[in-house]
Design a protein around this motif. Structure first.
Motif, PDB file in Angstrom:
ATOM      1  N   VAL A 111       0.871  -1.176   0.000  1.00 62.23           N
ATOM      2  CA  VAL A 111       0.000   0.000   0.000  1.00 62.23           C
ATOM      3  C   VAL A 111       0.903   1.220   0.000  1.00 62.23           C
ATOM      4  CG1 VAL A 111      -1.807   1.266   1.216  1.00 62.23           C
ATOM      5  CG2 VAL A 111      -1.801  -1.230   1.262  1.00 62.23           C
ATOM      6  N   GLY A 112       1.136   1.775  -1.190  1.00 57.34           N
ATOM      7  CA  GLY A 112       2.018   2.917  -1.330  1.00 57.34           C
ATOM      8  C   GLY A 112       1.349   4.216  -0.927  1.00 57.34           C
ATOM      9  N   PRO A 113       2.086   5.322  -1.017  1.00 60.60           N
ATOM     10  CA  PRO A 113       1.550   6.624  -0.597  1.00 60.60           C
ATOM     11  C   PRO A 113       0.279   7.035  -1.328  1.00 60.60           C
ATOM     12  CG  PRO A 113       3.934   6.736  -0.916  1.00 60.60           C
ATOM     13  CD  PRO A 113       3.493   5.409  -1.438  1.00 60.60           C
ATOM     14  N   ILE A 114       0.193   6.763  -2.626  1.00 59.60           N
ATOM     15  CA  ILE A 114      -0.996   7.166  -3.390  1.00 59.60           C
ATOM     16  C   ILE A 114      -2.206   6.347  -2.952  1.00 59.60           C
ATOM     17  CG2 ILE A 114      -2.031   7.264  -5.677  1.00 59.60           C
ATOM     18  CD1 ILE A 114       0.743   7.822  -6.816  1.00 59.60           C
ATOM     19  N   ALA A 115      -2.027   5.020  -2.857  1.00 61.89           N
ATOM     20  CA  ALA A 115      -3.134   4.161  -2.428  1.00 61.89           C
ATOM     21  C   ALA A 115      -3.593   4.521  -1.022  1.00 61.89           C
ATOM     22  CB  ALA A 115      -2.706   2.688  -2.494  1.00 61.89           C
ATOM     23  N   LYS A 116      -2.631   4.791  -0.148  1.00 61.84           N
ATOM     24  CA  LYS A 116      -2.984   5.146   1.231  1.00 61.84           C
ATOM     25  C   LYS A 116      -3.747   6.478   1.274  1.00 61.84           C
ATOM     26  CE  LYS A 116      -0.030   3.985   4.331  1.00 61.84           C
ATOM     27  NZ  LYS A 116       1.171   3.921   5.197  1.00 61.84           N
ATOM     28  N   ALA A 117      -3.329   7.421   0.447  1.00 60.53           N
ATOM     29  CA  ALA A 117      -4.005   8.720   0.409  1.00 60.53           C
ATOM     30  C   ALA A 117      -5.447   8.572  -0.090  1.00 60.53           C
ATOM     31  CB  ALA A 117      -3.229   9.684  -0.483  1.00 60.53           C
ATOM     32  N   ILE A 118      -5.658   7.686  -1.059  1.00 61.87           N
ATOM     33  CA  ILE A 118      -7.007   7.470  -1.576  1.00 61.87           C
ATOM     34  C   ILE A 118      -7.885   6.820  -0.508  1.00 61.87           C
ATOM     35  CG2 ILE A 118      -8.386   6.202  -3.269  1.00 61.87           C
ATOM     36  CD1 ILE A 118      -6.062   6.540  -5.234  1.00 61.87           C
ATOM     37  N   LEU A 119      -7.350   5.810   0.175  1.00 56.79           N
ATOM     38  CA  LEU A 119      -8.104   5.166   1.252  1.00 56.79           C
ATOM     39  C   LEU A 119      -8.495   6.184   2.325  1.00 56.79           C
ATOM     40  CD1 LEU A 119      -6.033   1.870   1.651  1.00 56.79           C
ATOM     41  CD2 LEU A 119      -8.389   2.040   0.835  1.00 56.79           C
ATOM     42  N   LEU A 120      -7.548   7.039   2.676  1.00 62.56           N
ATOM     43  CA  LEU A 120      -7.798   8.061   3.683  1.00 62.56           C
ATOM     44  C   LEU A 120      -8.877   9.040   3.226  1.00 62.56           C
ATOM     45  CD1 LEU A 120      -7.039   9.449   6.342  1.00 62.56           C
ATOM     46  CD2 LEU A 120      -5.211  10.635   5.121  1.00 62.56           C
ATOM     47  N   ASP A 121      -8.800   9.435   1.964  1.00 65.41           N
ATOM     48  CA  ASP A 121      -9.784  10.381   1.432  1.00 65.41           C
ATOM     49  C   ASP A 121     -11.188   9.770   1.419  1.00 65.41           C
ATOM     50  OD1 ASP A 121     -10.600  12.816  -0.235  1.00 65.41           O
ATOM     51  OD2 ASP A 121     -11.116  11.171  -1.584  1.00 65.41           O
ATOM     52  N   LEU A 122     -11.293   8.524   0.971  1.00 64.60           N
ATOM     53  CA  LEU A 122     -12.593   7.859   0.924  1.00 64.60           C
ATOM     54  C   LEU A 122     -13.183   7.716   2.319  1.00 64.60           C
ATOM     55  CD1 LEU A 122     -11.787   5.059  -1.684  1.00 64.60           C
ATOM     56  CD2 LEU A 122     -13.153   7.111  -2.064  1.00 64.60           C
ATOM     57  N   LYS A 123     -12.318   7.389   3.295  1.00 65.89           N
ATOM     58  CA  LYS A 123     -12.800   7.227   4.664  1.00 65.89           C
ATOM     59  C   LYS A 123     -13.260   8.571   5.234  1.00 65.89           C
ATOM     60  CE  LYS A 123     -13.720   5.558   8.675  1.00 65.89           C
ATOM     61  NZ  LYS A 123     -14.298   6.810   9.158  1.00 65.89           N
ATOM     62  N   LYS A 124     -12.469   9.597   5.035  1.00 67.80           N
ATOM     63  CA  LYS A 124     -12.821  10.917   5.561  1.00 67.80           C
ATOM     64  C   LYS A 124     -14.165  11.393   5.028  1.00 67.80           C
ATOM     65  CE  LYS A 124      -8.494  13.239   6.804  1.00 67.80           C
ATOM     66  NZ  LYS A 124      -7.578  14.351   6.453  1.00 67.80           N
ATOM     67  N   ARG A 125     -14.426  11.121   3.751  1.00 66.78           N
ATOM     68  CA  ARG A 125     -15.658  11.591   3.125  1.00 66.78           C
ATOM     69  C   ARG A 125     -16.814  10.606   3.288  1.00 66.78           C
ATOM     70  NH1 ARG A 125     -15.729  12.193  -2.251  1.00 66.78           N
ATOM     71  NH2 ARG A 125     -13.870  10.953  -2.715  1.00 66.78           N
ATOM     72  N   GLY A 126     -16.530   9.464   3.931  1.00 70.83           N
ATOM     73  CA  GLY A 126     -17.587   8.485   4.166  1.00 70.83           C
ATOM     74  C   GLY A 126     -18.097   7.841   2.893  1.00 70.83           C
ATOM     75  N   ILE A 127     -17.194   7.617   1.935  1.00 68.15           N
ATOM     76  CA  ILE A 127     -17.590   7.042   0.654  1.00 68.15           C
ATOM     77  C   ILE A 127     -17.492   5.513   0.737  1.00 68.15           C
ATOM     78  CG2 ILE A 127     -17.152   6.957  -1.828  1.00 68.15           C
ATOM     79  CD1 ILE A 127     -18.062   9.677  -0.817  1.00 68.15           C
ATOM     80  N   GLY A 128     -18.633   4.851   0.855  1.00 67.57           N
ATOM     81  CA  GLY A 128     -18.637   3.395   0.856  1.00 67.57           C
ATOM     82  C   GLY A 128     -18.655   2.851  -0.565  1.00 67.57           C
ATOM     83  N   GLU A 129     -19.487   3.468  -1.418  1.00 67.75           N
ATOM     84  CA  GLU A 129     -19.571   3.103  -2.828  1.00 67.75           C
ATOM     85  C   GLU A 129     -19.498   4.391  -3.658  1.00 67.75           C
ATOM     86  OE1 GLU A 129     -23.105   0.878  -3.451  1.00 67.75           O
ATOM     87  OE2 GLU A 129     -22.431  -0.838  -2.256  1.00 67.75           O
ATOM     88  N   PRO A 130     -19.054   4.309  -4.914  1.00 66.55           N
ATOM     89  CA  PRO A 130     -18.937   5.512  -5.744  1.00 66.55           C
ATOM     90  C   PRO A 130     -20.262   6.260  -5.846  1.00 66.55           C
ATOM     91  CG  PRO A 130     -17.882   3.633  -6.812  1.00 66.55           C
ATOM     92  CD  PRO A 130     -18.617   3.098  -5.635  1.00 66.55           C
ATOM     93  N   ARG A 131     -20.238   7.556  -5.553  1.00 65.41           N
ATOM     94  CA  ARG A 131     -21.449   8.384  -5.648  1.00 65.41           C
ATOM     95  C   ARG A 131     -21.545   9.109  -6.982  1.00 65.41           C
ATOM     96  NH1 ARG A 131     -20.980  11.235   0.343  1.00 65.41           N
ATOM     97  NH2 ARG A 131     -21.398   9.355   1.589  1.00 65.41           N
ATOM     98  N   ASN A 132     -20.391   9.222  -7.646  1.00 64.89           N
ATOM     99  CA  ASN A 132     -20.364   9.928  -8.922  1.00 64.89           C
ATOM    100  C   ASN A 132     -19.171   9.428  -9.730  1.00 64.89           C
ATOM    101  OD1 ASN A 132     -18.022  11.331  -7.878  1.00 64.89           O
ATOM    102  ND2 ASN A 132     -19.459  12.652  -6.753  1.00 64.89           N
ATOM    103  N   ALA A 133     -18.989  10.001 -10.908  1.00 68.02           N
ATOM    104  CA  ALA A 133     -17.923   9.554 -11.809  1.00 68.02           C
ATOM    105  C   ALA A 133     -16.537   9.799 -11.209  1.00 68.02           C
ATOM    106  CB  ALA A 133     -18.049  10.274 -13.154  1.00 68.02           C
ATOM    107  N   ASP A 134     -16.398  10.894 -10.454  1.00 64.65           N
ATOM    108  CA  ASP A 134     -15.102  11.185  -9.832  1.00 64.65           C
ATOM    109  C   ASP A 134     -14.725  10.110  -8.810  1.00 64.65           C
ATOM    110  OD1 ASP A 134     -14.803  13.483 -11.311  1.00 64.65           O
ATOM    111  OD2 ASP A 134     -15.562  14.816  -9.743  1.00 64.65           O
ATOM    112  N   ASP A 135     -15.680   9.696  -7.990  1.00 69.04           N
ATOM    113  CA  ASP A 135     -15.416   8.634  -7.018  1.00 69.04           C
ATOM    114  C   ASP A 135     -15.059   7.323  -7.717  1.00 69.04           C
ATOM    115  OD1 ASP A 135     -15.910  10.304  -4.900  1.00 69.04           O
ATOM    116  OD2 ASP A 135     -17.987   9.649  -4.616  1.00 69.04           O
ATOM    117  N   ALA A 136     -15.779   7.029  -8.802  1.00 66.18           N
ATOM    118  CA  ALA A 136     -15.523   5.790  -9.542  1.00 66.18           C
ATOM    119  C   ALA A 136     -14.106   5.787 -10.103  1.00 66.18           C
ATOM    120  CB  ALA A 136     -16.553   5.622 -10.658  1.00 66.18           C
ATOM    121  N   ARG A 137     -13.680   6.934 -10.660  1.00 65.53           N
ATOM    122  CA  ARG A 137     -12.320   7.028 -11.210  1.00 65.53           C
ATOM    123  C   ARG A 137     -11.283   6.876 -10.095  1.00 65.53           C
ATOM    124  NH1 ARG A 137     -14.654  10.892 -14.764  1.00 65.53           N
ATOM    125  NH2 ARG A 137     -14.210  12.584 -13.305  1.00 65.53           N
ATOM    126  N   LEU A 138     -11.545   7.487  -8.957  1.00 65.79           N
ATOM    127  CA  LEU A 138     -10.613   7.422  -7.835  1.00 65.79           C
ATOM    128  C   LEU A 138     -10.448   5.978  -7.362  1.00 65.79           C
ATOM    129  CD1 LEU A 138      -8.934   9.387  -6.109  1.00 65.79           C
ATOM    130  CD2 LEU A 138     -10.834   9.457  -4.484  1.00 65.79           C
TER     131      LEU A 138
END
Length: 271
Positions: A111-138
């Motif tokens: 789990v490199g820095p980019i993957a860890k940052a994405i996990l952190l961002d998804l958790k902070k925003r409470g994103i369980g499943e993609p809500r929009n195209a941006d979340d899906a791309r992330l």
């Protein structure tokens, strides 16, 4: 000891166990030691420990990921799971058609820095499943990041050998047991040479290296739980605190105190 499905934040099954439409993420928090029964999913699953330790057993291998790594379970992988008390981990469920670039066998993934940052961002925003195209791309980028590293077949392999298996199981229960391979050989009515040969054959490493990996995974869990460096070293069988610190720093690249400080920073970010 609790026993349940390895599912969502409330520890329940039900709708939490439905296959994801594409990608879904949830955080699981367990207050007590929990043992999960044999399970299998039609989707892939990535397990990333935030605090404490979670171990997954697939056939003859036990997967307890070190820091900055997680455990990957391909679709249809039968597995058992065990988590220590005060354990928190992320589950990333990935629909089968999106698993092509990930390993076809259970593995330890970086789990490199980019993957860890994405996990952190998804958790902070409470994103369980993609809500929009941006979340899906992330989330697609997250899968890409997990797929680029060289997977480890197992951080802590096991053996079904009738002489070696009881030795490994005893050490898993008490990692601080400092008996030598020769002493263990006498315990299981074998010889040191025979056990050493079977370690190389079944584990792919020496007995000493395997025990060090076990102690490292336990050390990470104990430090996450707030135990002092001195207490952790003593519980893991090190004669001096400095000997434990030297082992930990050589394996992790940071002292136990520095590592614990990093854990605190990440834990605060995940809240």
């Amino acid at each position: 000891m609790a026993s349940d499905k390895m599912s969502g934040e409330d520890g329940t099954g039900g709708d939490q166990m439905l296959p994801p439409d594409s990608i879904a993420m949830k955080i699981v928090q367990l207050a007590e030691v929990t043992s999960f029964p044999m399970d299998r999913h039609s989707w892939g699953q990535f397990v990333y420990s935030v605090a404490g330790v979670i171990e997954l057993t697939v056939k003859s291998s036990r997967y307890a990921a070190p820091p900055d790594f997680g455990v990957w379970l391909p679709p249809e992988t039968e597995h058992l799971a065990w988590a220590g008390d005060e354990t928190s981990y992320l589950l990333l469920d990935i629909e089968q058609r999106l698993c092509d670039r990930l390993p076809s066998q259970a593995s330890i993934l970086s789990v490199g820095p980019i993957a860890k940052a994405i996990l952190l961002d998804l958790k902070k925003r409470g994103i369980g499943e993609p809500r929009n195209a941006d979340d899906a791309r992330l989330m697609r980028v997250l899968i890409d990041q997990l797929s680029v590293g060289s997977p480890l077949e197992s951080f802590l392999p096991l053996s079904d050998d009738r002489a070696l298996k009881p030795v490994l199981e005893a050490l898993c229960k008490n990692p601080g047991d400092g008996r030598s391979l020769e002493e263990w050989a006498r315990q299981v009515h074998s010889t040191e040479r025979t056990l050493a040969r079977r370690c190389k054959r079944d584990l792919g490493m020496s007995f000493v290296k395997w025990r060090q990996r076990l102690r490292l995974s336990r050390a990470v869990a104990m430090l996450s739980d707030g135990l002092s460096v001195q207490t952790v070293g003593h519980k893991l069988g090190y004669s001096t605190t400095s000997a434990f610190i030297a082992m930990f720093q050589a394996a992790i690249g940071a002292t136990p105190n520095a590592f614990r400080g990093r854990l605190r920073e990440e834990d605060e970010g995940l809240r």
